[in-house]
Design a protein around this motif. Sequence first.
Motif, PDB file in Angstrom:
ATOM      1  N   ALA A 108      83.527  -3.854 -44.003  1.00 39.61           N
ATOM      2  CA  ALA A 108      83.207  -2.475 -44.412  1.00 39.61           C
ATOM      3  C   ALA A 108      83.092  -2.368 -45.923  1.00 39.61           C
ATOM      4  CB  ALA A 108      84.278  -1.512 -43.893  1.00 39.61           C
ATOM      5  N   GLU A 109      82.740  -3.476 -46.578  1.00 35.81           N
ATOM      6  CA  GLU A 109      82.709  -3.502 -48.039  1.00 35.81           C
ATOM      7  C   GLU A 109      81.722  -2.489 -48.619  1.00 35.81           C
ATOM      8  OE1 GLU A 109      83.803  -7.756 -46.765  1.00 35.81           O
ATOM      9  OE2 GLU A 109      82.328  -6.236 -46.138  1.00 35.81           O
ATOM     10  N   ASP A 110      82.141  -1.876 -49.713  1.00 32.06           N
ATOM     11  CA  ASP A 110      81.291  -0.956 -50.459  1.00 32.06           C
ATOM     12  C   ASP A 110      81.487  -1.296 -51.937  1.00 32.06           C
ATOM     13  OD1 ASP A 110      80.082   1.122 -51.836  1.00 32.06           O
ATOM     14  OD2 ASP A 110      80.760   2.677 -50.456  1.00 32.06           O
ATOM     15  N   ASN A 128      85.401  -0.018 -51.618  1.00 33.88           N
ATOM     16  CA  ASN A 128      86.041  -0.502 -50.392  1.00 33.88           C
ATOM     17  C   ASN A 128      85.895  -2.020 -50.324  1.00 33.88           C
ATOM     18  OD1 ASN A 128      87.076  -0.957 -47.830  1.00 33.88           O
ATOM     19  ND2 ASN A 128      85.858   0.631 -46.835  1.00 33.88           N
ATOM     20  N   VAL A 129      86.992  -2.733 -50.163  1.00 29.35           N
ATOM     21  CA  VAL A 129      86.942  -4.199 -50.059  1.00 29.35           C
ATOM     22  C   VAL A 129      87.420  -4.676 -48.690  1.00 29.35           C
ATOM     23  CG1 VAL A 129      87.208  -4.525 -52.545  1.00 29.35           C
ATOM     24  CG2 VAL A 129      89.245  -4.453 -51.088  1.00 29.35           C
ATOM     25  N   THR A 130      87.545  -3.762 -47.745  1.00 35.28           N
ATOM     26  CA  THR A 130      87.935  -4.138 -46.386  1.00 35.28           C
ATOM     27  C   THR A 130      86.850  -4.995 -45.767  1.00 35.28           C
ATOM     28  OG1 THR A 130      89.148  -2.067 -46.129  1.00 35.28           O
ATOM     29  CG2 THR A 130      88.616  -3.275 -44.122  1.00 35.28           C
ATOM     30  N   ALA A 131      87.223  -6.162 -45.233  1.00 33.04           N
ATOM     31  CA  ALA A 131      86.249  -7.082 -44.652  1.00 33.04           C
ATOM     32  C   ALA A 131      85.435  -6.394 -43.558  1.00 33.04           C
ATOM     33  CB  ALA A 131      86.953  -8.309 -44.084  1.00 33.04           C
ATOM     34  N   ASP A 163      90.197  -5.077 -55.370  1.00 35.19           N
ATOM     35  CA  ASP A 163      90.816  -4.031 -54.558  1.00 35.19           C
ATOM     36  C   ASP A 163      90.074  -2.722 -54.767  1.00 35.19           C
ATOM     37  OD1 ASP A 163      91.657  -2.996 -57.025  1.00 35.19           O
ATOM     38  OD2 ASP A 163      93.737  -3.673 -56.799  1.00 35.19           O
ATOM     39  N   ALA A 164      90.611  -1.650 -54.199  1.00 32.79           N
ATOM     40  CA  ALA A 164      89.922  -0.360 -54.210  1.00 32.79           C
ATOM     41  C   ALA A 164      89.975   0.344 -55.556  1.00 32.79           C
ATOM     42  CB  ALA A 164      90.497   0.552 -53.126  1.00 32.79           C
ATOM     43  N   THR A 166      90.439 -15.731 -52.682  1.00 34.19           N
ATOM     44  CA  THR A 166      91.792 -15.519 -52.171  1.00 34.19           C
ATOM     45  C   THR A 166      92.694 -16.723 -52.414  1.00 34.19           C
ATOM     46  OG1 THR A 166      91.117 -16.304 -49.980  1.00 34.19           O
ATOM     47  CG2 THR A 166      91.008 -13.927 -50.387  1.00 34.19           C
TER      48      THR A 166
END
Length: 326
Positions: A260-262, A255-258, A249-250, A215
Amino acid sequence: MATLRTVTVKAAGGDYSSLSAAVAAECASTNLVALDRQLDIVCDAILDTTRVTIPSSCTTDATRYVRVVGPAHGGVLANAYRLHAVADFNRAMIVEAAYARLVNISVQHESTSGNTSSNDAALQFNPAGAAAELQVDSCFVLKSPRRGFVVETGVVVARNSVFLGASQGADIADLTGSGLSTYLYNCVFVGGSGAGLVKSNNGTTLAVNCYACSTSANAYLQSAGTLTRTTCASDDSTGSTGLQSIAYDATTFTNVTAGAEDFHLPSGSPLIGVGTDLTATANYPFSTDFEGDSRGSTWDVGADQRVVAAMQIPVFIHHYRQQGIA
């Protein structure tokens, strides 16, 4: 061939209720070479909060070693065995024993006060000598607030694994000056305030088919030693030619949400079909992804190989009886 001893770690009904207890009983001051034994510690998909050190007092070699194995997780963190330790100035797991294997597990460390000591990491490989080896396959390594993975010496092979750090995703550092060699194949490195993948101090690192991002720093950072990248992607300009500026990103991962990554690759991901085939590579070849899917002949970048299920087309067979014919 070495005799295989298998013990289990389960919340209930196993040989041990924590990995730490299994290691203390089965590994400490145990000479696996003299016993001609490979030790498999098989862990259920449980949350384990006790820190663990696989000690150098466990005598091993290339065919008689400790292997920690979690369940098939399908690339989903919640399905893995999760070693999640909370403590300051420490690590969730330290591997000192040579030739250890980690397969299908998650290692996570959090600091109680948010300390950012350079001594903090989720997983650290700190063996007694440069000939020692660690193999990490299909694992998740997560760290808050510092580094995910720290390597100090020896030979390290990481395949199909994901390293996330609030600072650096992974720091490959030959602190002893003994000639660290690292092979990073189809891994994902996510950094926060630091780089995704850092090569510091001495030694050589070969990264192939990896993705790195940060980041606020370089995706890949070589401050010393040698870092060679082959078909490695990045969210900035530090990746391989043609694989730069690929956003975290998606569109790249599911999924790149902290939290809940997939890291499965969605349809249209720029990481599909742009990797190098490592089936016959000279050092540590392999042919599958982080959930055991075959990579075939056209390899993707990252821990996942996107596999599209074959379409099943129903076939209707009509029987006709011609009029007048029995």
